[in-house]
Design a protein around this motif. Structure first.
Motif, PDB file in Angstrom:
ATOM      1  N   ASN A   1       0.817  -1.210   0.000  1.00 44.50           N
ATOM      2  CA  ASN A   1       0.000   0.000   0.000  1.00 44.50           C
ATOM      3  C   ASN A   1       0.853   1.263   0.000  1.00 44.50           C
ATOM      4  O   ASN A   1       0.523   2.236  -0.679  1.00 44.50           O
ATOM      5  N   ASN A   2       1.948   1.250   0.733  1.00 43.60           N
ATOM      6  CA  ASN A   2       2.806   2.425   0.778  1.00 43.60           C
ATOM      7  C   ASN A   2       3.592   2.615  -0.509  1.00 43.60           C
ATOM      8  O   ASN A   2       3.768   3.740  -0.981  1.00 43.60           O
ATOM      9  N   VAL A   3       4.046   1.529  -1.088  1.00 40.80           N
ATOM     10  CA  VAL A   3       4.834   1.617  -2.317  1.00 40.80           C
ATOM     11  C   VAL A   3       3.945   2.010  -3.502  1.00 40.80           C
ATOM     12  O   VAL A   3       4.416   2.635  -4.451  1.00 40.80           O
ATOM     13  N   LEU A   4       2.666   1.669  -3.436  1.00 42.74           N
ATOM     14  CA  LEU A   4       1.752   2.062  -4.515  1.00 42.74           C
ATOM     15  C   LEU A   4       1.672   3.580  -4.658  1.00 42.74           C
ATOM     16  O   LEU A   4       1.521   4.093  -5.768  1.00 42.74           O
ATOM     17  N   TYR A   5       1.793   4.310  -3.556  1.00 45.06           N
ATOM     18  CA  TYR A   5       1.805   5.774  -3.641  1.00 45.06           C
ATOM     19  C   TYR A   5       3.005   6.267  -4.439  1.00 45.06           C
ATOM     20  O   TYR A   5       2.896   7.194  -5.236  1.00 45.06           O
ATOM     21  N   VAL A   6       4.149   5.640  -4.227  1.00 45.87           N
ATOM     22  CA  VAL A   6       5.350   6.008  -4.977  1.00 45.87           C
ATOM     23  C   VAL A   6       5.145   5.705  -6.457  1.00 45.87           C
ATOM     24  O   VAL A   6       5.463   6.521  -7.325  1.00 45.87           O
ATOM     25  N   ALA A   7       4.590   4.533  -6.737  1.00 49.38           N
ATOM     26  CA  ALA A   7       4.357   4.143  -8.134  1.00 49.38           C
ATOM     27  C   ALA A   7       3.397   5.108  -8.818  1.00 49.38           C
ATOM     28  O   ALA A   7       3.658   5.586  -9.932  1.00 49.38           O
ATOM     29  N   LEU A   8       2.284   5.396  -8.162  1.00 53.29           N
ATOM     30  CA  LEU A   8       1.275   6.272  -8.768  1.00 53.29           C
ATOM     31  C   LEU A   8       1.770   7.705  -8.947  1.00 53.29           C
ATOM     32  O   LEU A   8       1.364   8.394  -9.879  1.00 53.29           O
ATOM     33  N   SER A   9       2.647   8.154  -8.070  1.00 52.82           N
ATOM     34  CA  SER A   9       3.143   9.525  -8.195  1.00 52.82           C
ATOM     35  C   SER A   9       4.246   9.643  -9.235  1.00 52.82           C
ATOM     36  O   SER A   9       4.615  10.755  -9.614  1.00 52.82           O
ATOM     37  N   ASN A  10       4.763   8.513  -9.715  1.00 54.29           N
ATOM     38  CA  ASN A  10       5.850   8.556 -10.689  1.00 54.29           C
ATOM     39  C   ASN A  10       5.495   7.979 -12.051  1.00 54.29           C
ATOM     40  O   ASN A  10       6.322   8.026 -12.967  1.00 54.29           O
ATOM     41  N   LEU A  11       4.315   7.426 -12.194  1.00 52.39           N
ATOM     42  CA  LEU A  11       3.917   6.834 -13.467  1.00 52.39           C
ATOM     43  C   LEU A  11       2.596   7.427 -13.942  1.00 52.39           C
ATOM     44  O   LEU A  11       1.747   7.800 -13.127  1.00 52.39           O
ATOM     45  N   HIS A  12       2.433   7.459 -15.227  1.00 47.38           N
ATOM     46  CA  HIS A  12       1.145   7.810 -15.810  1.00 47.38           C
ATOM     47  C   HIS A  12       0.169   6.710 -15.394  1.00 47.38           C
ATOM     48  O   HIS A  12       0.538   5.526 -15.340  1.00 47.38           O
ATOM     49  N   PRO A  13      -1.074   7.040 -15.089  1.00 41.25           N
ATOM     50  CA  PRO A  13      -2.033   6.008 -14.645  1.00 41.25           C
ATOM     51  C   PRO A  13      -2.152   4.820 -15.595  1.00 41.25           C
ATOM     52  O   PRO A  13      -2.286   3.674 -15.151  1.00 41.25           O
ATOM     53  N   LEU A  14      -2.091   5.063 -16.871  1.00 37.25           N
ATOM     54  CA  LEU A  14      -2.178   3.971 -17.846  1.00 37.25           C
ATOM     55  C   LEU A  14      -0.995   3.028 -17.716  1.00 37.25           C
ATOM     56  O   LEU A  14      -1.152   1.805 -17.686  1.00 37.25           O
ATOM     57  N   VAL A  15       0.201   3.586 -17.608  1.00 34.37           N
ATOM     58  CA  VAL A  15       1.405   2.766 -17.465  1.00 34.37           C
ATOM     59  C   VAL A  15       1.356   1.989 -16.151  1.00 34.37           C
ATOM     60  O   VAL A  15       1.703   0.810 -16.101  1.00 34.37           O
ATOM     61  N   PHE A  16       0.897   2.652 -15.095  1.00 36.75           N
ATOM     62  CA  PHE A  16       0.761   1.972 -13.803  1.00 36.75           C
ATOM     63  C   PHE A  16      -0.197   0.787 -13.918  1.00 36.75           C
ATOM     64  O   PHE A  16       0.119  -0.325 -13.497  1.00 36.75           O
ATOM     65  N   GLN A  17      -1.373   1.017 -14.481  1.00 35.83           N
ATOM     66  CA  GLN A  17      -2.384  -0.032 -14.563  1.00 35.83           C
ATOM     67  C   GLN A  17      -1.889  -1.228 -15.366  1.00 35.83           C
ATOM     68  O   GLN A  17      -2.113  -2.380 -14.992  1.00 35.83           O
ATOM     69  N   ILE A  18      -1.201  -0.947 -16.440  1.00 35.75           N
ATOM     70  CA  ILE A  18      -0.684  -2.032 -17.279  1.00 35.75           C
ATOM     71  C   ILE A  18       0.413  -2.806 -16.565  1.00 35.75           C
ATOM     72  O   ILE A  18       0.403  -4.032 -16.520  1.00 35.75           O
ATOM     73  N   SER A  19       1.351  -2.088 -15.982  1.00 29.46           N
ATOM     74  CA  SER A  19       2.477  -2.773 -15.346  1.00 29.46           C
ATOM     75  C   SER A  19       2.059  -3.504 -14.072  1.00 29.46           C
ATOM     76  O   SER A  19       2.648  -4.529 -13.716  1.00 29.46           O
ATOM     77  N   TYR A  20       1.018  -3.026 -13.402  1.00 31.39           N
ATOM     78  CA  TYR A  20       0.574  -3.677 -12.168  1.00 31.39           C
ATOM     79  C   TYR A  20      -0.104  -5.024 -12.443  1.00 31.39           C
ATOM     80  O   TYR A  20      -0.305  -5.812 -11.529  1.00 31.39           O
ATOM     81  N   GLN A  21      -0.426  -5.307 -13.692  1.00 28.48           N
ATOM     82  CA  GLN A  21      -1.006  -6.611 -14.044  1.00 28.48           C
ATOM     83  C   GLN A  21      -0.012  -7.746 -13.831  1.00 28.48           C
ATOM     84  O   GLN A  21      -0.389  -8.913 -13.812  1.00 28.48           O
TER      85      GLN A  21
END
Length: 116
Positions: free
Chosen positions: A14-34
């Motif tokens: 949960n904490n690392v997701l904030y770092v990911a979301l603040s550094n990636l475009h939402p589309l890139v995040f959603q795709i890579s999180y798969q």
């Protein structure tokens, strides 16, 4: 005490997701999180000794690919001047940590339940 490890992993996720979301475009995040889906299947095979058929592995890959294609069709990432401080490598590393910790916590928790 046995569920402290999965709880810590989910907290880390949960904490690392904030770092990911603040550094990636939402589309890139959603795709890579798969990647989380595939990691969970792989860890299930390793830690729970589950055996998956080729068809099941193919289904996992196709599921992830389907989500990727759906997300890509909804919109392309574009350059946003307001987010110049984004760091894609940091965001992708954060996604990898989040996906890995979530997958491990899920599989480990299942193992705890099955050992009862």
């Amino acid at each position: 005490a046995r569920i402290a490890l999965p709880a810590a992993c989910f907290t880390l996720q949960n904490n690392v997701l904030y770092v990911a979301l603040s550094n990636l475009h939402p589309l890139v995040f959603q795709i890579s999180y798969q990647l989380k889906t595939l990691l969970t299947a792989a860890l299930s095979a390793l830690l729970l000794r589950k055996s998956f058929s080729r068809q099941q592995w193919l289904s996992q890959v196709l599921l992830a690919a389907g989500v990727v294609l759906t997300q890509v069709s909804e919109g392309q990432p574009h350059d946003e001047g307001a987010h110049e401080a984004r760091s894609a490598p940091l965001g992708l590393a954060a996604v990898l940590v989040a996906a890995s910790s979530s997958a491990f916590a899920s599989v480990y928790f299942e193992r705890i339940l099955k050992d009862r």
